[in-house]
Each structure stands twice: as structure tokens, then as C-alpha cells.
Design a protein around this motif. Structure first.
Motif, short mmCIF file in Angstrom:
data_model
loop_
_atom_site.label_atom_id
_atom_site.label_comp_id
_atom_site.label_asym_id
_atom_site.label_seq_id
_atom_site.Cartn_x
_atom_site.Cartn_y
_atom_site.Cartn_z
N TYR A 108 -60.89 -48.70 -5.47
CA TYR A 108 -60.31 -48.93 -7.27
C TYR A 108 -60.60 -48.56 -7.93
O TYR A 108 -62.17 -48.79 -7.72
CB TYR A 108 -60.66 -51.44 -7.00
CG TYR A 108 -59.70 -51.42 -5.71
CD1 TYR A 108 -58.34 -52.12 -5.49
CD2 TYR A 108 -60.81 -51.79 -4.57
CE1 TYR A 108 -58.18 -52.82 -5.38
CE2 TYR A 108 -59.47 -52.43 -3.50
CZ TYR A 108 -58.40 -53.41 -3.84
OH TYR A 108 -58.06 -53.65 -2.70
N ARG B 5 -55.79 -49.67 -7.41
CA ARG B 5 -56.45 -49.21 -6.17
C ARG B 5 -55.79 -47.64 -5.68
O ARG B 5 -54.29 -47.11 -5.89
CB ARG B 5 -55.75 -50.17 -5.11
CG ARG B 5 -55.87 -49.93 -3.64
CD ARG B 5 -55.39 -51.78 -3.38
NE ARG B 5 -53.71 -51.37 -2.91
CZ ARG B 5 -52.93 -52.32 -2.57
NH1 ARG B 5 -54.08 -53.25 -1.98
NH2 ARG B 5 -52.00 -52.45 -2.38
N TYR C 231 -52.11 -51.13 -9.58
CA TYR C 231 -52.28 -52.45 -8.27
C TYR C 231 -52.05 -53.73 -9.56
O TYR C 231 -51.44 -54.56 -8.69
CB TYR C 231 -53.45 -52.13 -8.18
CG TYR C 231 -54.01 -53.30 -6.85
CD1 TYR C 231 -52.52 -53.61 -5.93
CD2 TYR C 231 -54.89 -53.81 -6.62
CE1 TYR C 231 -52.58 -54.55 -4.93
CE2 TYR C 231 -55.14 -55.13 -6.68
CZ TYR C 231 -53.84 -55.45 -4.93
OH TYR C 231 -53.97 -56.67 -4.56
N MET C 232 -53.52 -54.24 -10.30
CA MET C 232 -53.15 -55.86 -10.70
C MET C 232 -53.53 -55.76 -12.19
O MET C 232 -54.56 -55.17 -12.36
CB MET C 232 -54.35 -56.15 -9.40
CG MET C 232 -54.86 -57.38 -9.50
SD MET C 232 -55.67 -58.69 -8.49
CE MET C 232 -57.00 -57.60 -8.93
N HIS D 170 -61.17 -61.44 -3.54
CA HIS D 170 -59.67 -60.25 -2.99
C HIS D 170 -60.53 -59.09 -2.70
O HIS D 170 -59.20 -58.72 -1.42
CB HIS D 170 -58.98 -60.05 -4.23
CG HIS D 170 -58.03 -59.58 -4.09
ND1 HIS D 170 -56.99 -59.94 -3.43
CD2 HIS D 170 -57.01 -58.36 -4.18
CE1 HIS D 170 -55.61 -59.09 -3.49
NE2 HIS D 170 -56.04 -58.10 -4.64
N ASN E 212 -56.06 -63.78 -0.07
CA ASN E 212 -54.88 -63.21 -1.67
C ASN E 212 -55.07 -64.03 -3.69
O ASN E 212 -56.06 -64.88 -3.51
CB ASN E 212 -53.32 -63.51 -1.54
CG ASN E 212 -52.95 -65.32 -0.91
OD1 ASN E 212 -53.67 -66.06 -1.56
ND2 ASN E 212 -52.23 -65.68 0.13
N SER F 24 -49.80 -58.93 -9.41
CA SER F 24 -50.36 -57.02 -8.35
C SER F 24 -48.84 -56.93 -7.92
O SER F 24 -48.19 -57.70 -7.83
CB SER F 24 -51.68 -57.72 -7.24
OG SER F 24 -50.69 -58.37 -6.26
N LYS F 25 -48.51 -55.36 -8.21
CA LYS F 25 -47.67 -54.67 -6.94
C LYS F 25 -47.78 -54.27 -5.95
O LYS F 25 -49.27 -53.34 -5.84
CB LYS F 25 -47.20 -53.43 -8.41
CG LYS F 25 -45.99 -52.40 -7.85
CD LYS F 25 -45.47 -51.45 -9.19
CE LYS F 25 -44.12 -51.34 -8.55
NZ LYS F 25 -44.15 -50.63 -7.35
N ASP F 26 -47.80 -54.62 -4.93
CA ASP F 26 -48.60 -54.38 -3.78
C ASP F 26 -46.95 -53.73 -2.95
O ASP F 26 -46.71 -54.75 -1.77
CB ASP F 26 -49.35 -55.83 -3.15
CG ASP F 26 -49.62 -55.07 -1.72
OD1 ASP F 26 -50.04 -54.11 -1.11
OD2 ASP F 26 -50.60 -56.40 -1.36
N LYS G 79 -46.39 -59.70 -6.62
CA LYS G 79 -47.06 -61.23 -6.33
C LYS G 79 -48.20 -61.57 -7.88
O LYS G 79 -47.87 -61.05 -9.08
CB LYS G 79 -48.08 -61.39 -5.44
CG LYS G 79 -47.49 -60.12 -4.43
CD LYS G 79 -48.83 -60.28 -3.15
CE LYS G 79 -48.72 -59.20 -1.73
NZ LYS G 79 -49.53 -59.30 -1.19
#
Length: 614
Positions: free
Chosen positions: A276, A494, A499-500, A521, A527, A592-594, A599
Motif C-alpha cells: 500500500y 494498493r 484504493y481507499m 484492515h 472489512n 474503497s474501490k476493490d 465499498k
């Protein structure tokens, strides 16, 4: 890993593909989500959410407050910072304040005001990265202010706490918040028509300027910083008002100060950690302490420790003490102070610092030494000990003068060791279907920290109370300097991909709770909602940013939901554990984009935060 993920959550982690919004108030989240549904992007939605928060959480932020913003645009490479932290006025000199008999900047009134930066930060984000007209993103804030909203208990209680001050001294605030002389009841429908009219006038002047959306946003900026808003603030600040000294003082903020400032873009400070890359603001805020904690913990086997066990808590707390001690010695506005950021985040430096972490709780303030850098450190904070935190319980909180504390709340009170939250800040995270991402932490302009400007319907930021009246301190007061703010949104990539976005209110605790959330996390597989809901803790083992800047060596507030064995072991190691209640610490939110999914999650503590998405 030694432990299964957290087995209980207060609500589900939101999953969607269209867009997600999370914030510290459900009405603001609803506004942001409505903008996404209207076809706006994450920047439009974040601005709408931010302006809505100014209305529905006026004890936590306001139109004339401050906001740092971290964002990623799919049209640009990398993560960028918008600095919405205004600077000290031209007349804000150490000599001026000491000439008034002060040894700290007051926590309330006119004297601690700096240029209010939030409006311009939101405007340049909207101008450069949004898609919707200004009227479309302001309509929700105007609607809440004009038509009313349910005032949650914490806002009503904040008004009640300062009702006597409003009645006796701050009459412009009384006119807004004390209807028929009384504070609003819990969940009463509350309106602020003066604020609604201010924003309507902004829109009228923007529309009158003609041109495209960018030209109208520019006209709104002029109305705020060079027009009727700046003029009203200038007039009002010439009138002495009572502050926490117990005396009346005029301010030093002028229309010229506002006209000569604008929000800026910056590159973030970053650190790579186990795949990360975490991004924070520069050392004009406390954000890099997050990164240094990661540097200290990078080679520690946190994954082999239970996320609610004594080893995990001990290592995280001891790393926080070292990083925050370095904050005290080195951090200040890098436009004025040389801050050795590369050295502070280097492997060599942190390997040496890591060796200071032993099996027992440390009870000293231990900043590092870097030749040619650093300033005076407040080693007397421990002598004040409990005072700083007991004062928070009384509703005081942010720094004021030594001359007279009084009983009036003074700005942005933070979490006391009993878990009581007398006031705070806000947070926003947004991701849209295109992958644009925003993390922002609005604050300042609290209703309880300065009287409302009569023609405008809002208070002005008192962030200048973060300055020191000592020229040898890295966060010393000087004209055009940024105060060393505690506001600190977070952003993580990430494997090099955005990512977040995440963050929390909480003053000095922001870069402790966010670190704990992130580590759980990353290392324990929790999560977003699980990591937010898991039992939380923080250290009091370094000087507070808030009056009277005390520290409690070994102080460790923890939620009661920790296992008894964890608490007992930490006490055995010398930590001064204080149990604060089951759900009492932190107000995190995250998005986040997972993979295929967006999410989001929000804090359930104190019954205000909400995430939404589809």
C-alpha cells in the motif's frame, strides 16, 4: 493470521458499482448520493456533502471553517491535496498578542481567527474537477438551512452549553440559535434563514456574472473573499467580543487578509507499506505522523498478533507516542519551517526509534534528534498531567489563554478519557462509478467558538489557537503562516492503484484511530465496517494540541469491549488504562474501490454517521 475477522458489525459494509458516499451525518450523505444520482461525479458530490455538513453539524464545522482534501481524478495521475487551511492574518504577530497580556492565543472570540479556507477549497475542487453548476451542489445546504432539519442531540447540547454566553455576550449567535431565548430541543426542526440567504446571494452574484460554470464559480469566490462576505467579516471583527480570557478583544482578521489568500494544490506526503502507499497532507498538519507510525511498525509482525490483543495495542500505542513526540519537535508550516520529512520517514531513523519500544509502557516524551532541525518541545506537558483531559470533560477542549480558563466551551473539544465527546470535526469519503475518489475532513467555524457574523449566519474559524506565542516553536504564530492543524484525511493506493479514502474526526486522535483501522484492515482482513466497529483505543502520552496542552504519561483510553485479559496485561505493562464505555471512541468512515465493487462503511457510534451507495 491468528484470528478470524470481527464477528459482529453494527451494519453491513455497503457494496455497489454506481457510487458510494459516507460521512458523519446521514443528511449530508444523502445530499452527496443525490448528486451522484443526478449525474454528478465524486467531486460534485463531495462539495454538496461538505456544504450540507456545514448546516446540519454547525458545532463541528461551518462555512467559514477549514478543510484539507485528498483526491484522485481519473483524468490525472496520482493523488493530490487541496489545502483549505487559511493562514494567520497580517496583524497576527506574537508581539500583538503578548501586548494584550496573553501567553497563549485565546480559544474563542475574534483573536484566534485565521483566513477561512473551506469555501475556496471546495470551490476550486468544484471548478477544476466537478461537472455540475454551483447552484446544483448548493441546493441541499440551502434547503436544510431554509426549510429546516432535525437537530440531533449533540448539536442541541452544544448550544445549551453556551446559551448563557450567547444571551449575555454573543447576541448575534443568540439570534440564530436561541429561539424565544431558549436552546433548541433534541430533534427540534431547526432553520438558519440568514445562512440560506447568504448562499442565495452568492448564487445571485454568480449568475449575474454570466459565462459558463467555471466563470460563475469564480464570481462566487470573489463574492466570498473580495465581496460582501469579506466586508461583513471585516466590519464585525473590529467590534471587541468576549473570549476565554474573560475580556473583550477585537480581531485582527481583515478583508485584505481574505482577498490576498486562496486555496492551493499540493503533492501529498507518502509512505509505502506492505503493498500500500498511504497519502497524507504535509507537516502543516499532523498527517505525516500516520506515515511515521507505519515506518516504525513496518517490520513488526502485527499479522501474528490478535487485533484486540495486548501485543497489538502495545506496539501501536508505543509507535504513536514516538511519532507524535516528533510532531512536537519538527512540524510546522513548511513554507516557513524546515521540516526534515524524508529523514523522519527513513528506515535508518525509524529503526533507531523502533529500538526505543520495549516491553513496558513508556512514560516520557521522547522526540528524536536531527542536527539542524527541530524546535522547542513542551516537556512541561506532563506536569499539567490530568488537567488537560479533565478540562475537556468540563467542555473546554481547545487551547485558550493561561489568564482565565472559565467554564465556556472553547472550540473543538475532543474525546476525553471517559469517552465523552463534547464536540469534534466531520469527515467525507466519496467514490463514483468512474473511479474518482475524495477524502476530506471539514472543521472549524464552530458555533461555540466564535460569535456568528450577523449578516451572514455563521461563525469564523478559530484555528489560530493552534499557534504558539513562542518564536522558537516550529508552530509559532506569524503572519501568513498556516497553523499546525489536527485535520487529516487519509488516502491509500494498493499495488499502485487508487484504493481507499478514509478518515475520522477526533483532534489528536485522528491519526491514531485511522492507523488502527488501516492496520486491522491490512493485517487482519477486517472489512471496512468490521475495522470501524472493532473496539478502539488511543494514547494520551504526548502533549495535546488543545488547551492546556497537557499529557498523561501512559494514558490509554480503551473501549470496554476489549477482552479482560487484554486489559489486564496492558495494565501489567504499565499502561494507565481507562475504560470508556462499549461504543465511545472514534468516528471513522471509509470507502474503497476493490475490484468490481465500490465499498463504503460508517461509524455507528453516536448515531449520526452513515454510508450509502448502489
Amino acid at each position: 493470521m491468528t484470528q478470524a475477522p470481527f464477528s459482529f458489525t453494527t451494519r453491513p459494509e455497503i457494496l455497489g458499482t454506481f457510487g458510494v458516499v459516507t460521512s458523519t451525518h446521514w443528511l449530508a450523505t444523502a445530499a452527496g448520493m443525490a448528486v451522484l444520482e443526478k449525474g454528478g461525479n465524486a467531486f460534485d458530490a463531495a462539495v454538496a456533502t461538505g456544504f450540507a455538513l456545514q448546516v446540519v453539524e454547525p458545532h463541528l464545522n461551518g462555512p467559514a471553517g477549514d478543510v484539507p482534501i485528498l483526491f484522485h481524478s481519473v483524468k490525472e495521475d496520482g493523488v493530490r491535496v487541496v489545502c483549505g487551511q487559511g493562514t494567520a492574518p497580517a496583524g497576527a504577530t506574537i508581539e500583538h498578542y503578548k501586548g494584550l497580556g496573553l501567553d497563549m492565543v485565546p480559544g474563542t472570540g475574534h483573536l484566534p481567527a485565521v483566513v477561512p479556507g473551506a469555501f475556496d477549497a471546495w470551490m476550486i475542487l468544484l471548478r477544476d474537477h466537478g461537472t455540475l453548476p454551483l447552484a446544483d451542489v448548493l441546493e441541499y445546504a440551502i434547503g436544510y438551512a431554509a426549510d429546516g432539519y432535525a437537530m440531533v442531540p449533540r448539536v442541541a447540547d452544544a448550544v445549551a452549553n453556551v446559551a448563557d454566553l450567547f444571551r449575555d455576550e454573543w447576541h448575534s449567535s443568540a439570534a440564530i440559535y436561541l429561539k424565544n431565548g431558549a436552546p433548541p430541543a433534541h430533534f427540534a426542526r431547526f432553520r438558519n434563514p440568514v445562512l440560506a440567504d447568504t448562499y442565495r446571494r452568492i448564487l445571485r452574484e454568480a449568475a449575474a456574472a454570466g459565462g459558463n460554470r467555471e466563470a460563475q464559480i469564480e464570481a462566487a469566490r470573489r463574492a466570498w473573499y473580495k465581496g460582501f462576505v469579506a466586508e461583513a467579516i471585516d466590519r464585525f471583527f473590529r467590534i471587541p467580543v468576549k473570549d476565554t480570557t474573560g475580556e473583550r478583544h477585537a480581531g485582527v482578521l481583515t478583508a485584505d487578509d481574505m482577498a490576498n489568500w486562496e486555496a492551493t494544490y499540493e503533492a501529498p506526503a507518502t509512505f509505502d507499506y506492505h503493498g500500500y502507499t498511504v497519502c497524507k497532507t504535509g507537516p502543516w498538519g499532523q498527517g505525516p505522523v500516520f506515515l511515521q507510525q507505519l515506518a516504525l511498525l513496518k517490520d513488526v509482525d502485527l499479522a501474528g498478533m490478535a487485533y484486540d490483543g495486548p501485543d497489538f495495542v502495545h506496539w501501536v500505542v508505543e509507535a504513536a507516542k514516538l511519532a507524535f513526540a516528533d510532531r512536537e519537535s519538527f512540524y510546522g508550516d513548511p513554507d516557513f519551517v524546515r521540516v526534515p520529512m524524508d529523514h523522519l520517514l527513513s528506515e535508518t531513523y525509524n529503526a533507531a526509534r523502533r529500538r526505543l519500544i520495549g516491553p513496558e509502557a513508556s512514560l516520557e516524551l521522547r522526540p528524536g534528534s536531527i542536527p539542524g532541525y527541530g524546535g522547542k518541545v513542551d516537556h512541561d506537558a506532563a506536569r499539567r498531567g490530568r488537567l488537560g483531559f479533565d478540562t475537556i470533560r468540563q467542555g473546554v477542549g481547545e487551547p485558550t489563554t493561561q489568564k482565565s480558563v472559565g467554564r465556556s466551551p472553547v472550540g473543538e473539544p475532543v474525546i476525553g478519557p471517559d469517552g465523552r465527546m463534547a464536540g469534534d470535526t466531520c469527515h467525507i469519503d466519496v467514490i463514483d462509478k468512474w473511479g474518482n475518489m475524495v477524502s476530506a475532513t471539514p472543521s472549524g467555524g464552530w458555533l461555540q467558538s466564535s460569535p456568528a457574523v450577523p449578516e451572514l449566519g455563521f461563525s469564523v474559524t478559530t484555528r489560530g489557537q493552534m499557534f504558539w506565542l513562542d518564536a522558537d516553536h516550529p508552530a509559532a504564530l506569524a503572519p501568513k503562516r498556516r497553523p499546525r492543524t489536527t485535520l487529516t484525511p487519509s488516502f491509500a493506493l494498493r499495488d499502485g492503484e487508487p484504493y481507499m479514502a478514509f478518515g475520522t474526526p477526533g483532534g489528536d486522535q485522528q491519526d491514531q484511530w485511522s492507523v488502527t483501522f488501516f492496520l486491522r484492515h491490512v493485517h487482519h482482513g477486517l472489512n471496512l465496517q468490521e475495522a470501524i466497529d472493532a473496539p478502539m483505543f488511543h494514547s494520551e502520552g504526548f502533549p495535546s494540541s488543545f488547551y492546556p496542552r497537557g499529557m498523561k504519561p501512559g494514558g490509554l483510553p480503551m473501549e470496554d469491549r476489549f477482552p479482560a485479559a487484554t486489559v489486564d496485561e496492558l495494565k501489567r505493562r504499565g499502561h494507565q488504562v481507562e475504560l470508556t464505555g462499549d461504543w465511545s471512541i472514534s468516528r471513522l468512515s471509509a470507502a474503497s474501490k476493490d475490484g468490481d465493487y465500490l465499498k463504503a462503511a460508517a461509524n455507528a457510534r453516536f448515531m449520526q454517521g452513515y454510508a450509502a451507495g448502489r
